[in-house]
Design a protein around this motif. Structure first.
Motif, PDB file in Angstrom:
ATOM      1  N   ILE A 119       0.884  -1.159   0.000  1.00  0.00           N
ATOM      2  CA  ILE A 119       0.000   0.000   0.000  1.00  0.00           C
ATOM      3  C   ILE A 119       0.924   1.211   0.000  1.00  0.00           C
ATOM      4  N   ILE A 120       0.858   1.953  -1.099  1.00  0.00           N
ATOM      5  CA  ILE A 120       1.775   3.074  -1.321  1.00  0.00           C
ATOM      6  C   ILE A 120       0.971   4.370  -1.339  1.00  0.00           C
ATOM      7  N   VAL A 121       1.424   5.353  -0.554  1.00  0.00           N
ATOM      8  CA  VAL A 121       0.825   6.678  -0.556  1.00  0.00           C
ATOM      9  C   VAL A 121       1.773   7.596  -1.324  1.00  0.00           C
ATOM     10  N   ARG A 122       1.216   8.296  -2.326  1.00  0.00           N
ATOM     11  CA  ARG A 122       2.024   9.205  -3.147  1.00  0.00           C
ATOM     12  C   ARG A 122       2.772  10.192  -2.260  1.00  0.00           C
ATOM     13  N   GLY A 123       4.053  10.355  -2.530  1.00  0.00           N
ATOM     14  CA  GLY A 123       4.877  11.300  -1.789  1.00  0.00           C
ATOM     15  C   GLY A 123       5.342  10.797  -0.432  1.00  0.00           C
ATOM     16  N   GLN A 124       4.858   9.636  -0.046  1.00  0.00           N
ATOM     17  CA  GLN A 124       5.203   9.081   1.263  1.00  0.00           C
ATOM     18  C   GLN A 124       5.876   7.721   1.139  1.00  0.00           C
ATOM     19  N   GLY A 125       5.483   6.933   0.149  1.00  0.00           N
ATOM     20  CA  GLY A 125       6.043   5.597  -0.023  1.00  0.00           C
ATOM     21  C   GLY A 125       5.139   4.530   0.553  1.00  0.00           C
ATOM     22  N   LYS A 126       5.724   3.348   0.783  1.00  0.00           N
ATOM     23  CA  LYS A 126       4.957   2.217   1.304  1.00  0.00           C
ATOM     24  C   LYS A 126       4.552   2.478   2.747  1.00  0.00           C
ATOM     25  N   VAL A 127       3.250   2.338   3.001  1.00  0.00           N
ATOM     26  CA  VAL A 127       2.745   2.546   4.360  1.00  0.00           C
ATOM     27  C   VAL A 127       2.099   1.299   4.938  1.00  0.00           C
ATOM     28  N   GLY A 128       2.001   0.249   4.109  1.00  0.00           N
ATOM     29  CA  GLY A 128       1.362  -0.967   4.590  1.00  0.00           C
ATOM     30  C   GLY A 128       1.303  -2.025   3.506  1.00  0.00           C
ATOM     31  N   THR A 129       0.478  -3.040   3.761  1.00  0.00           N
ATOM     32  CA  THR A 129       0.327  -4.146   2.822  1.00  0.00           C
ATOM     33  C   THR A 129      -1.123  -4.600   2.781  1.00  0.00           C
ATOM     34  N   ILE A 130      -1.497  -5.152   1.628  1.00  0.00           N
ATOM     35  CA  ILE A 130      -2.734  -5.917   1.502  1.00  0.00           C
ATOM     36  C   ILE A 130      -2.308  -7.292   1.025  1.00  0.00           C
ATOM     37  N   THR A 131      -2.807  -8.321   1.691  1.00  0.00           N
ATOM     38  CA  THR A 131      -2.403  -9.686   1.357  1.00  0.00           C
ATOM     39  C   THR A 131      -3.640 -10.552   1.185  1.00  0.00           C
ATOM     40  N   VAL A 132      -3.610 -11.355   0.118  1.00  0.00           N
ATOM     41  CA  VAL A 132      -4.688 -12.291  -0.184  1.00  0.00           C
ATOM     42  C   VAL A 132      -4.088 -13.685  -0.230  1.00  0.00           C
ATOM     43  N   SER A 133      -4.817 -14.666   0.293  1.00  0.00           N
ATOM     44  CA  SER A 133      -4.386 -16.054   0.266  1.00  0.00           C
ATOM     45  C   SER A 133      -5.591 -16.945   0.037  1.00  0.00           C
ATOM     46  N   GLY A 134      -5.360 -18.048  -0.666  1.00  0.00           N
ATOM     47  CA  GLY A 134      -6.422 -19.023  -0.866  1.00  0.00           C
ATOM     48  C   GLY A 134      -6.532 -19.503  -2.298  1.00  0.00           C
ATOM     49  N   LEU A 135      -5.850 -18.825  -3.211  1.00  0.00           N
ATOM     50  CA  LEU A 135      -5.861 -19.180  -4.627  1.00  0.00           C
ATOM     51  C   LEU A 135      -4.427 -19.470  -5.042  1.00  0.00           C
ATOM     52  N   THR A 136      -4.130 -19.485  -6.336  1.00  0.00           N
ATOM     53  CA  THR A 136      -2.725 -19.548  -6.746  1.00  0.00           C
ATOM     54  C   THR A 136      -2.101 -18.200  -6.433  1.00  0.00           C
ATOM     55  N   GLY A 137      -0.793 -18.145  -6.384  1.00  0.00           N
ATOM     56  CA  GLY A 137      -0.117 -16.882  -6.106  1.00  0.00           C
ATOM     57  C   GLY A 137      -0.500 -15.781  -7.079  1.00  0.00           C
ATOM     58  N   GLU A 138      -0.583 -16.128  -8.361  1.00  0.00           N
ATOM     59  CA  GLU A 138      -0.952 -15.134  -9.376  1.00  0.00           C
ATOM     60  C   GLU A 138      -2.388 -14.655  -9.172  1.00  0.00           C
ATOM     61  N   GLU A 139      -3.282 -15.576  -8.830  1.00  0.00           N
ATOM     62  CA  GLU A 139      -4.680 -15.203  -8.597  1.00  0.00           C
ATOM     63  C   GLU A 139      -4.829 -14.384  -7.315  1.00  0.00           C
ATOM     64  N   ASP A 140      -4.081 -14.729  -6.282  1.00  0.00           N
ATOM     65  CA  ASP A 140      -4.090 -13.931  -5.051  1.00  0.00           C
ATOM     66  C   ASP A 140      -3.645 -12.504  -5.357  1.00  0.00           C
ATOM     67  N   HIS A 141      -2.557 -12.375  -6.114  1.00  0.00           N
ATOM     68  CA  HIS A 141      -2.037 -11.060  -6.505  1.00  0.00           C
ATOM     69  C   HIS A 141      -3.120 -10.286  -7.255  1.00  0.00           C
ATOM     70  N   GLN A 142      -3.758 -10.947  -8.230  1.00  0.00           N
ATOM     71  CA  GLN A 142      -4.764 -10.267  -9.045  1.00  0.00           C
ATOM     72  C   GLN A 142      -5.956  -9.827  -8.215  1.00  0.00           C
ATOM     73  N   ALA A 143      -6.347 -10.622  -7.234  1.00  0.00           N
ATOM     74  CA  ALA A 143      -7.463 -10.236  -6.363  1.00  0.00           C
ATOM     75  C   ALA A 143      -7.126  -8.966  -5.582  1.00  0.00           C
TER      76      ALA A 143
END
Length: 154
Positions: A119-143
């Motif tokens: 999770i990136i805020v413009r002018g600030q950089g990475k401030v967090g993460t969103i993570t999905v699990s339960g599908l293939t890695g590519e599908e988790d990423h896409q979700a």
């Protein structure tokens, strides 16, 4: 750098927030849950946190305690490398190796598999993460990407 890596970096450039609050995390998480119900048709785990603590966690029907491991290990990769976990895994493949072989990190805590996105805020950089699990890695990423895109479009 291969085409997939370029695409993943472009996503990180495109999918940036002007700000990110606890309320935003709630709305984003609910968007991803609804996307899973409407589009994916399968239960997934969704976890969102800022760089200090969890803001949103939901494990849909069909997930298990194994998803806890995957959420944490993929999120740790983003926090360590600053890029999506799919990008990091692909970075090692592009170098002719694999994340487990060459990262030097314990697989009990880190996995270079898709599903966690910064999770990136413009002018600030990475401030967090969103993570999905339960599908293939590519599908988790896409979700995760689809959820962020829907959130930012509103």
């Amino acid at each position: 750098m291969n085409d997939l890596m370029k695409t993943l970096l472009a996503q990180e450039e495109e999918l940036q927030f002007d700000s990110f609050t606890n309320e935003d995390a709630l709305q984003l998480g609910n968007i991803v849950v609804q996307h899973a119900k409407d589009v994916i048709g399968k239960g997934i785990a969704i976890h969102i946190e800022n760089d200090e603590h969890p803001l949103y966690t939901h494990y849909m029907a069909g997930t298990s305690k194994d998803n806890i491991y995957w959420v944490n290990t993929k999120k740790n990769v983003v926090n360590h490398f600053g890029h999506s976990s799919l990008y990091v895994g692909e970075m090692f493949r592009d170098q002719g190796t694999t994340f487990p072989e060459s990262s030097g990190l314990p697989l009990s805590e880190y996995q270079g598999e898709g599903g966690s996105f910064p999770i990136i805020v413009r002018g600030q950089g990475k401030v967090g993460t969103i993570t999905v699990s339960g599908l293939t890695g590519e599908e988790d990423h896409q979700a995760a990407v689809d959820g962020i895109r829907k959130f930012l479009a509103k």
